[in-house]
Design a protein around this motif. Structure first.
Motif, PDB file in Angstrom:
ATOM      1  N   LYS A  22       9.982   2.808  15.588  1.00  0.00           N
ATOM      2  CA  LYS A  22      11.404   2.928  15.921  1.00  0.00           C
ATOM      3  C   LYS A  22      11.864   1.976  17.024  1.00  0.00           C
ATOM      4  O   LYS A  22      13.044   1.961  17.363  1.00  0.00           O
ATOM      5  CB  LYS A  22      11.710   4.367  16.337  1.00  0.00           C
ATOM      6  N   LEU A  23      10.961   1.171  17.579  1.00  0.00           N
ATOM      7  CA  LEU A  23      11.325   0.300  18.699  1.00  0.00           C
ATOM      8  C   LEU A  23      12.424  -0.706  18.354  1.00  0.00           C
ATOM      9  O   LEU A  23      13.417  -0.779  19.080  1.00  0.00           O
ATOM     10  CB  LEU A  23      10.094  -0.411  19.266  1.00  0.00           C
ATOM     11  N   PRO A  24      12.299  -1.472  17.265  1.00  0.00           N
ATOM     12  CA  PRO A  24      13.383  -2.425  16.970  1.00  0.00           C
ATOM     13  C   PRO A  24      14.748  -1.749  16.787  1.00  0.00           C
ATOM     14  O   PRO A  24      15.767  -2.265  17.261  1.00  0.00           O
ATOM     15  CB  PRO A  24      12.931  -3.105  15.671  1.00  0.00           C
ATOM     16  N   THR A  56      18.080  -2.354  19.103  1.00  0.00           N
ATOM     17  CA  THR A  56      19.312  -2.776  18.431  1.00  0.00           C
ATOM     18  C   THR A  56      20.455  -1.809  18.739  1.00  0.00           C
ATOM     19  O   THR A  56      21.591  -2.234  18.966  1.00  0.00           O
ATOM     20  CB  THR A  56      19.089  -2.871  16.913  1.00  0.00           C
ATOM     21  N   LYS A  57      20.149  -0.526  18.778  1.00  0.00           N
ATOM     22  CA  LYS A  57      21.177   0.487  19.060  1.00  0.00           C
ATOM     23  C   LYS A  57      21.731   0.340  20.479  1.00  0.00           C
ATOM     24  O   LYS A  57      22.930   0.500  20.709  1.00  0.00           O
ATOM     25  CB  LYS A  57      20.584   1.886  18.861  1.00  0.00           C
ATOM     26  N   MET A  75      20.164  -5.611  30.658  1.00  0.00           N
ATOM     27  CA  MET A  75      18.747  -5.815  30.395  1.00  0.00           C
ATOM     28  C   MET A  75      18.076  -4.501  30.029  1.00  0.00           C
ATOM     29  O   MET A  75      18.431  -3.442  30.554  1.00  0.00           O
ATOM     30  CB  MET A  75      18.055  -6.403  31.621  1.00  0.00           C
ATOM     31  N   LEU A  76      17.108  -4.600  29.139  1.00  0.00           N
ATOM     32  CA  LEU A  76      16.292  -3.460  28.748  1.00  0.00           C
ATOM     33  C   LEU A  76      14.844  -3.831  29.022  1.00  0.00           C
ATOM     34  O   LEU A  76      14.369  -4.881  28.570  1.00  0.00           O
ATOM     35  CB  LEU A  76      16.492  -3.150  27.263  1.00  0.00           C
ATOM     36  N   LEU A 116      16.007 -11.125  16.473  1.00  0.00           N
ATOM     37  CA  LEU A 116      17.160 -10.219  16.452  1.00  0.00           C
ATOM     38  C   LEU A 116      18.302 -10.735  17.327  1.00  0.00           C
ATOM     39  O   LEU A 116      19.365 -10.122  17.387  1.00  0.00           O
ATOM     40  CB  LEU A 116      16.745  -8.816  16.900  1.00  0.00           C
ATOM     41  N   GLY A 117      18.066 -11.840  18.038  1.00  0.00           N
ATOM     42  CA  GLY A 117      19.121 -12.475  18.822  1.00  0.00           C
ATOM     43  C   GLY A 117      19.136 -12.150  20.304  1.00  0.00           C
ATOM     44  O   GLY A 117      20.090 -12.469  21.003  1.00  0.00           O
ATOM     45  N   TYR A 118      18.076 -11.553  20.821  1.00  0.00           N
ATOM     46  CA  TYR A 118      18.025 -11.208  22.239  1.00  0.00           C
ATOM     47  C   TYR A 118      17.271 -12.268  23.025  1.00  0.00           C
ATOM     48  O   TYR A 118      16.368 -12.913  22.509  1.00  0.00           O
ATOM     49  CB  TYR A 118      17.337  -9.848  22.441  1.00  0.00           C
TER      50      TYR A 118
END
Length: 150
Positions: free
Chosen positions: A33-35, A39-40, A3-4, A64-66
């Motif tokens: 830069k958040l997305p 993703t990173k 989790m983030l 994005l699939g989260y």
């Protein structure tokens, strides 16, 4: 990363998470830069405090699939440790989201947010109309008393 947690702000956001190796990720990220930062890191889910902009970001991260978890701010507050700042808030969101009994706020669509904005605007106009009517009555009552009329 399981989790983030993201503490949303106006220009910058703070992200917090723990990698599978036990490494703590806690850093400030700009809006643009958040997305890419999310993703990173490739978390399984993203958690945020529920607010108007969290629904927007929630929709972005779902695309994005989260999996997105929104938490009511009153459920996050007990987990804030020390003085309040973005890093501490992000950690508190992380702690709250990992509770097995935590209740989450459902993600709203753009249409649902539009309808909610319409209802809130209508409610505010009703309150303002009532205040204006009461103010006018008060002024008229003062004028009658000044003239000696009951």
């Amino acid at each position: 990363m399981q989790m983030l947690a993201i503490d949303l702000g106006k220009q910058s956001f703070h992200i917090y998470g723990i990698t599978g190796d036990g490494e703590v990720v806690s850093r400030k990220v700009s809006r643009a830069k958040l997305p890419d930062a999310v993703t990173k890191l490739q978390p399984q889910s993203v958690a945020m405090e529920a607010c108007a902009s969290s629904h927007h970001w929630g929709r972005v991260f779902e695309e994005l699939g989260y999996t997105v978890h929104l938490i009511h701010p009153r459920f996050v507050k007990p987990f804030v440790k020390g003085s309040k700042n973005d890093a501490v808030d992000a950690e508190a969101i992380f702690e709250a989201a990992n509770r097995p009994t935590m209740r989450f706020v459902p993600l709203k669509s753009v249409e649902q947010q539009d309808l909610q904005a319409l209802h809130r605007t209508r409610d505010r106009l009703i309150v303002q109309r009532t205040a204006l009517i009461n103010h006018t009555r008060g002024l008229l009552a003062v004028d009658r008393r000044a003239k000696g009329t009951p």
